[in-house]
Design a protein around this motif. Sequence first.
Motif, short mmCIF file in Angstrom:
data_model
loop_
_atom_site.label_atom_id
_atom_site.label_comp_id
_atom_site.label_asym_id
_atom_site.label_seq_id
_atom_site.Cartn_x
_atom_site.Cartn_y
_atom_site.Cartn_z
N ILE A 1 -34.25 89.29 51.97
CA ILE A 1 -34.29 89.29 50.49
C ILE A 1 -34.42 90.71 49.94
O ILE A 1 -34.87 90.92 48.81
CB ILE A 1 -35.43 88.40 49.97
N ASN A 2 -34.02 91.67 50.77
CA ASN A 2 -33.87 93.07 50.36
C ASN A 2 -35.19 93.72 49.90
O ASN A 2 -35.19 94.60 49.03
CB ASN A 2 -32.83 93.18 49.24
N LEU A 3 -36.29 93.30 50.49
CA LEU A 3 -37.56 93.96 50.21
C LEU A 3 -37.72 95.22 51.06
O LEU A 3 -38.42 96.15 50.67
CB LEU A 3 -38.73 93.00 50.45
N ILE A 4 -37.10 95.21 52.22
CA ILE A 4 -37.09 96.38 53.10
C ILE A 4 -35.70 96.47 53.73
O ILE A 4 -34.94 95.49 53.73
CB ILE A 4 -38.16 96.30 54.21
N ASP A 5 -35.37 97.64 54.27
CA ASP A 5 -34.09 97.76 54.97
C ASP A 5 -34.30 97.62 56.48
O ASP A 5 -35.43 97.51 56.96
CB ASP A 5 -33.40 99.09 54.63
N GLU A 6 -33.22 97.65 57.20
CA GLU A 6 -33.28 97.43 58.65
C GLU A 6 -34.08 98.51 59.35
O GLU A 6 -34.85 98.24 60.28
CB GLU A 6 -31.86 97.37 59.23
N ALA A 7 -33.95 99.75 58.92
CA ALA A 7 -34.66 100.86 59.56
C ALA A 7 -36.16 100.70 59.41
O ALA A 7 -36.93 100.91 60.36
CB ALA A 7 -34.20 102.18 58.95
#
Length: 696
Positions: free
Chosen positions: A240-246
């Motif tokens: 839900i785009n609260l954090i990115d993959e990195a």
Amino acid sequence: MELMTDQRFRKTIKYLRALFFLCFIIACLMVLFIIGVLIYAKVLGPPPLAVPQSTLYYDDNGTVIGESNNGQKRYWVNFDEISPHLIDATLAIEDRKYYEHNGFDYKRIAGAALADIKAMSKVQGASTISQQYARNLYLEHDKTWQRKLNEAFYTIRLEMNYTKEQILEGYLNTIYYGHGAYGAQAASQYYFGKDASQLTLAEAAMLAGIPKGPSIYSPLASIEKAKLRQGTILSAMQEINLIDEAAAQKAEQEKLKIVGKHPHTKLVTAPYFQDAVRQELSELLKLDERTIELGGLKVFTTLDLDQQKLAEETIAKQISDDSAIQVGFVAMNPKNGYVKALVGGRDYTESSYNRVTQAERQPGSTIKPLLYYAALEQGFTPASTMRSELTTFKFDDNRAEYTPHNFNNQYAEDDITMAQALALSDNVYAVKTHLFLGEETLVETAKRFGITSDMAKVPSLALGTSGVRVIEMANAYSLFANGGKKVKPVTIKKVENHKGEVIYEHDPKPQAVLRPDLAFVMTHMMTGMFDKKLNGYASVTGSTIINDMTRTYAGKSGSTNADSWMIGFSPQLVTAVWTGYDDGQTIELKLDQMYAKNVWVEFMEEALEGTPEKSFKAPKGTVGVYLDPVNGKLATKECPVRRYTYFAAGTEPTEYCTEHMLEHDKESSKGKKNKHPEEHEDGDHIPWYKKVLPWS
């Protein structure tokens, strides 16, 4: 054939119409019911959000010294004091549409119901954060229809009356994270040893996963399962785009340090003091015991941890372990009444009876400064003389005769001054003064000094035969130390409720209750117990500890057969010490009689070490002169001992001492002003006390 078909058609239409009206009526009733529920919920107003929380006690520097709870660690923190990472992680795993729904996620409910039907068992939950919070606050966790209906109703009330932020704040402060930790703050401190505001993304993701099953996903139960759950939450946050993959990968690889310890588990600091604080909470704020124990209060006290530790160590050092003698100790700031240290007994685990605030013991001669202050108000001065000799007092109202005795039955067999009588603790002088003033005078004076214990109007009251509390005597001496301003013992500076709102704050209001000049004169007289210049038929009562002192103190010791006292002060600190036996048995050993003085002087010296040495400053309206301490007359260069003594202006002596002049000087001085009053024949100069006290 066509007729039959038409009849069937009309019959079907009739049934459909009836069904429609029935559904319409049901729908209307449902709408009315829902409107009624909403109106009822609104009328009831907001449900209380209070939950049992630990009450915390702080010292005067903000260090936690104690905690009261029911075994559940709860510390409420505001929304902005919770790490945004924990908020995001919780929403991602528990309720992604939290800010979109009104308390119920109907799509999620339908999905969970379908999943349960397919599995023929309860396999998927659909409760929103609002529903969970309602359940945690008001309901049991049983699985009944009544509980579910109540949960729905409370959810409606919460959503109608509180903002989303308030509900989420409450949820994060009440959810169970395992190991007795309720709420984000308690959990953060337990698992990671830090406040909830300081959580990293990795820590927050792990913490957010625990409530689903604390016994399964706690890192202390299984670090492997806790890490898997953490990964699930990080993935949910990424979806839900609260954090990115990195960020997710970095958090998943972060090595966490698990503490696994509550910060306030074994706090036993100043237990007698904490009892006194709870008592003051009850009296000041009229709080019941449950609110005090589980109200989530933050109580900011006056305790000085260093002084408290010093007091406990000094008592342990000075009083031998094999002695059954007990102790009551309190140190106060005389300017505001703040209690800095308090020890109510030798061992709290053996006896929680507080000998500072609860026990009433005879104060002995420590009551004399109050008596002599009253005498100063009635015209006495430090130079006022009376005869010290064995005296039997007889009364006209058929009362029994009374014969006070000095320690070891020693008497001056001559006149002595008030200053010397106080320094030597002469009992005959005290009783004569008491009877001259009237037996009610000391009782009323004690009340002005803040003593509330009952006092008997008897001759022996001058020798401290009516019981008082240690805290009362320390407070009374504070009035001398601060120049005559009214104070009362204070243990609480401020109290906050679980929301951080200040519900009480001490507001000192200085009020003069003593004459500043006479309070100072009395204070200076009380330095005499440490001044060998006042030695007479006996040594001054502080002679055994004079060599341990490095600064000026004022004070008074006192003793009865069963009590030993020492109360003394500097301008910045008053300390009162009582020692004795709980059952009132006689103190026989010389060592036992010295405990109070030894504890007092060691504590005062170490407590004030490193602080500026402050002297007692003479206020306006006082005059200092050199006296011969034996006869109270102005000293001359021939006097072997000269002591600087203060008086209220206008009451200082005007007659010079002639006892040590050379013989020819004495002859030449005959008939002059400084002739001894008793040598006059006209009777005008007979000492005042011989006119009013025939026994003197």
